[in-house]
Design a protein around this motif. Sequence first.
Motif, mmCIF file in Angstrom:
data_model
loop_
_atom_site.group_PDB
_atom_site.id
_atom_site.type_symbol
_atom_site.label_atom_id
_atom_site.label_comp_id
_atom_site.label_asym_id
_atom_site.label_seq_id
_atom_site.Cartn_x
_atom_site.Cartn_y
_atom_site.Cartn_z
ATOM 1 N N TRP A 1 9.770 13.834 -1.311
ATOM 2 C CA TRP A 1 9.083 13.663 -0.413
ATOM 3 C C TRP A 1 9.188 14.359 0.340
ATOM 4 O O TRP A 1 7.620 14.168 1.174
ATOM 5 C CB TRP A 1 10.691 12.368 -0.463
ATOM 6 C CG TRP A 1 10.230 11.812 0.842
ATOM 7 C CD1 TRP A 1 8.894 10.708 1.170
ATOM 8 C CD2 TRP A 1 11.032 12.067 2.025
ATOM 9 N NE1 TRP A 1 9.633 9.709 2.579
ATOM 10 C CE2 TRP A 1 10.392 10.955 3.307
ATOM 11 C CE3 TRP A 1 11.464 13.059 2.365
ATOM 12 C CZ2 TRP A 1 10.819 10.709 4.249
ATOM 13 C CZ3 TRP A 1 12.262 12.872 3.426
ATOM 14 C CH2 TRP A 1 11.670 11.932 4.885
ATOM 15 N N PHE A 2 10.121 14.776 1.070
ATOM 16 C CA PHE A 2 10.104 16.454 2.078
ATOM 17 C C PHE A 2 9.287 16.679 2.354
ATOM 18 O O PHE A 2 8.191 16.734 3.144
ATOM 19 C CB PHE A 2 11.369 16.695 2.016
ATOM 20 C CG PHE A 2 11.403 18.047 3.451
ATOM 21 C CD1 PHE A 2 11.859 17.179 4.631
ATOM 22 C CD2 PHE A 2 10.824 18.630 3.320
ATOM 23 C CE1 PHE A 2 12.198 17.829 5.979
ATOM 24 C CE2 PHE A 2 11.269 19.765 4.276
ATOM 25 C CZ PHE A 2 11.335 19.131 5.705
ATOM 26 N N ILE A 3 8.441 17.214 0.534
ATOM 27 C CA ILE A 3 7.327 17.818 1.024
ATOM 28 C C ILE A 3 5.959 17.521 0.938
ATOM 29 O O ILE A 3 5.103 18.231 2.389
ATOM 30 C CB ILE A 3 6.907 18.690 -1.016
ATOM 31 C CG1 ILE A 3 8.010 19.917 -0.747
ATOM 32 C CG2 ILE A 3 5.610 19.438 -0.517
ATOM 33 C CD1 ILE A 3 7.773 20.703 -2.782
ATOM 34 N N LEU A 4 5.822 16.165 0.194
ATOM 35 C CA LEU A 4 4.328 15.223 1.034
ATOM 36 C C LEU A 4 4.396 14.777 2.238
ATOM 37 O O LEU A 4 3.448 14.835 2.493
ATOM 38 C CB LEU A 4 4.954 14.832 -0.386
ATOM 39 C CG LEU A 4 3.756 14.676 -1.662
ATOM 40 C CD1 LEU A 4 3.846 14.117 -3.059
ATOM 41 C CD2 LEU A 4 2.701 15.189 -1.625
ATOM 42 N N GLU A 5 5.713 14.372 2.579
ATOM 43 C CA GLU A 5 5.498 14.082 3.760
ATOM 44 C C GLU A 5 6.118 14.589 4.759
ATOM 45 O O GLU A 5 5.632 13.901 6.200
ATOM 46 C CB GLU A 5 6.992 12.141 3.509
ATOM 47 C CG GLU A 5 5.975 11.372 2.309
ATOM 48 C CD GLU A 5 4.687 10.723 2.102
ATOM 49 O OE1 GLU A 5 4.769 10.445 3.566
ATOM 50 O OE2 GLU A 5 4.343 10.686 1.577
ATOM 51 N N ARG A 6 6.969 15.500 4.988
ATOM 52 C CA ARG A 6 7.402 15.557 6.150
ATOM 53 C C ARG A 6 6.320 17.411 6.540
ATOM 54 O O ARG A 6 7.477 18.433 7.175
ATOM 55 C CB ARG A 6 9.056 15.715 6.040
ATOM 56 C CG ARG A 6 9.282 14.722 5.927
ATOM 57 C CD ARG A 6 9.381 14.030 7.837
ATOM 58 N NE ARG A 6 9.529 12.735 7.612
ATOM 59 C CZ ARG A 6 9.098 11.919 7.990
ATOM 60 N NH1 ARG A 6 7.604 11.746 7.126
ATOM 61 N NH2 ARG A 6 9.417 10.173 8.009
ATOM 62 N N THR A 7 5.716 17.975 5.662
ATOM 63 C CA THR A 7 5.887 19.167 5.807
ATOM 64 C C THR A 7 4.273 19.720 5.997
ATOM 65 O O THR A 7 3.166 18.460 5.271
ATOM 66 C CB THR A 7 5.799 20.006 4.519
ATOM 67 O OG1 THR A 7 5.456 19.619 3.328
ATOM 68 C CG2 THR A 7 7.340 20.648 4.333
ATOM 69 N N THR A 8 3.789 20.719 5.909
ATOM 70 C CA THR A 8 1.983 20.777 6.547
ATOM 71 C C THR A 8 1.325 20.964 5.206
ATOM 72 O O THR A 8 0.227 20.883 4.961
ATOM 73 C CB THR A 8 1.776 22.213 7.464
ATOM 74 O OG1 THR A 8 2.708 21.837 8.751
ATOM 75 C CG2 THR A 8 0.498 22.345 7.410
ATOM 76 N N GLY B 1 2.325 20.101 1.903
ATOM 77 C CA GLY B 1 2.249 18.671 1.965
ATOM 78 C C GLY B 1 0.942 17.869 2.447
ATOM 79 O O GLY B 1 0.510 16.865 1.381
ATOM 80 N N PHE B 2 0.985 18.192 3.675
ATOM 81 C CA PHE B 2 -0.354 17.698 4.107
ATOM 82 C C PHE B 2 -1.569 18.154 3.325
ATOM 83 O O PHE B 2 -2.484 17.266 3.378
ATOM 84 C CB PHE B 2 -0.691 17.972 5.819
ATOM 85 C CG PHE B 2 -1.517 17.272 6.382
ATOM 86 C CD1 PHE B 2 -1.854 15.776 6.644
ATOM 87 C CD2 PHE B 2 -2.919 18.079 6.466
ATOM 88 C CE1 PHE B 2 -3.317 15.062 7.231
ATOM 89 C CE2 PHE B 2 -4.078 17.439 7.790
ATOM 90 C CZ PHE B 2 -4.231 16.059 8.350
ATOM 91 N N GLU B 3 -1.851 19.182 3.828
ATOM 92 C CA GLU B 3 -3.051 19.791 2.784
ATOM 93 C C GLU B 3 -3.289 19.180 1.816
ATOM 94 O O GLU B 3 -4.484 19.527 1.282
ATOM 95 C CB GLU B 3 -2.629 21.207 2.968
ATOM 96 C CG GLU B 3 -2.352 21.648 4.307
ATOM 97 C CD GLU B 3 -3.038 23.571 4.543
ATOM 98 O OE1 GLU B 3 -3.724 23.976 3.621
ATOM 99 O OE2 GLU B 3 -3.132 24.523 5.779
ATOM 100 N N LEU B 4 -2.017 19.470 0.802
ATOM 101 C CA LEU B 4 -1.973 19.371 -0.652
ATOM 102 C C LEU B 4 -2.512 17.598 -1.165
ATOM 103 O O LEU B 4 -3.482 17.589 -1.599
ATOM 104 C CB LEU B 4 -0.795 18.808 -1.149
ATOM 105 C CG LEU B 4 -0.186 20.783 -2.085
ATOM 106 C CD1 LEU B 4 0.849 21.015 -1.949
ATOM 107 C CD2 LEU B 4 -1.404 21.187 -2.380
ATOM 108 N N LYS B 5 -2.438 16.586 0.232
ATOM 109 C CA LYS B 5 -2.863 15.536 0.000
ATOM 110 C C LYS B 5 -4.248 14.989 0.174
ATOM 111 O O LYS B 5 -4.750 14.581 -0.440
ATOM 112 C CB LYS B 5 -1.791 14.860 0.628
ATOM 113 C CG LYS B 5 -0.334 13.686 0.294
ATOM 114 C CD LYS B 5 0.101 13.316 1.059
ATOM 115 C CE LYS B 5 0.495 13.711 2.078
ATOM 116 N NZ LYS B 5 1.314 12.420 2.475
#
Length: 348
Positions: A203-210, A212-216
């Motif tokens: 959750w932290f990687i996908l929702e709270r990090t840059t 995660g934003f790049e990966l999505k």
Amino acid sequence: MSNRTINILVPIISVILGLIVGAIVMLATGYDPIKGYTALWNGIFGDIYTIGETIRQITPYILAGLAVAFAFRTGLFNIGVEGQLIMGWAAATYVGFAIEGLPKFIHLPLALIAAAAAGAFWAFIAGYLKARFSIHEVIVTIMLNYTALHIANALIKSWSGKERTDNIASTASLSSPWLEELTQYSRLHWGIVIALLMVFIMWFILERTTLGFELKSVGFNKNAAEYAGMNVKKNIILAMTISGVFAGLGGAMEALGTFGYMAIRSTFTGIGFDGIAVALLGANTPLGVVFGASLFGALKFGATNMPNAANIPLEIVSIIIALIIFFVASGYVIRIALEKFGKKKEGN
């Protein structure tokens, strides 16, 4: 009806439909569904021992579900969780029995890191081939599953000369005498804590990090992400590698917790493949995966009580589980029906 409400209702309705059709199958084949589901319930929550075993069964399903869900959220379909889990199991087992003399606070984390690294490397292969040569990850990961199974079998034979490895050292074990005594000597271990920690980390990687934003973003639209200056190839490899970390840790749960060794297998564990259904049931969200894994883990363990307590053969039990998976996979149809129902209600 809001989208959030629909997201909650779809898996619930899928499970209910699966259980209803399962009851019809039991009736049609001459078995009592009330006795069957009572046996299932008792097999899950009958006493403190069965509760401990149910939680133990749920643990690797959480990690397998996270592996599939993470890849899916980043635009990839990781069918290779099974192989990554097997490699993680092998790595954790080797570190667990081959290294001696280390204190637990070093030995156990080292075994977990080895499992995570093995799973990550096995997933990295598929990610690299996808990014570098555009080879579809589904094909590669399916082939790597079989490769992992046979490599693990060969390693076990070379390490021990037997059909199974030696038991891991107590310093590498996730088991706890306190938990065993608390749950009437079930195989419950501290792996559930690690699994829940991984839920938070995803959750932290996908929702709270840059990152995660790049990966999505890469998963959602590669061309737009590349135009925005993101390194698409690097992110594809990274997404698969992180997915493999979760899968490898799933193998560590079996190596360091449930069994404490690894034996030669003629078939897959099935956990990695069930992780696909777990992720689907959980709508590829970290919290949803916990609920999906809880359902599958409970069904898998509780179902073993149905042949003994209700004389229902395992084949019928497998059909019931398959029906639930079928309705979960048909969630899109249920979603459309709920949306139409919601619009009709608003229109009135």
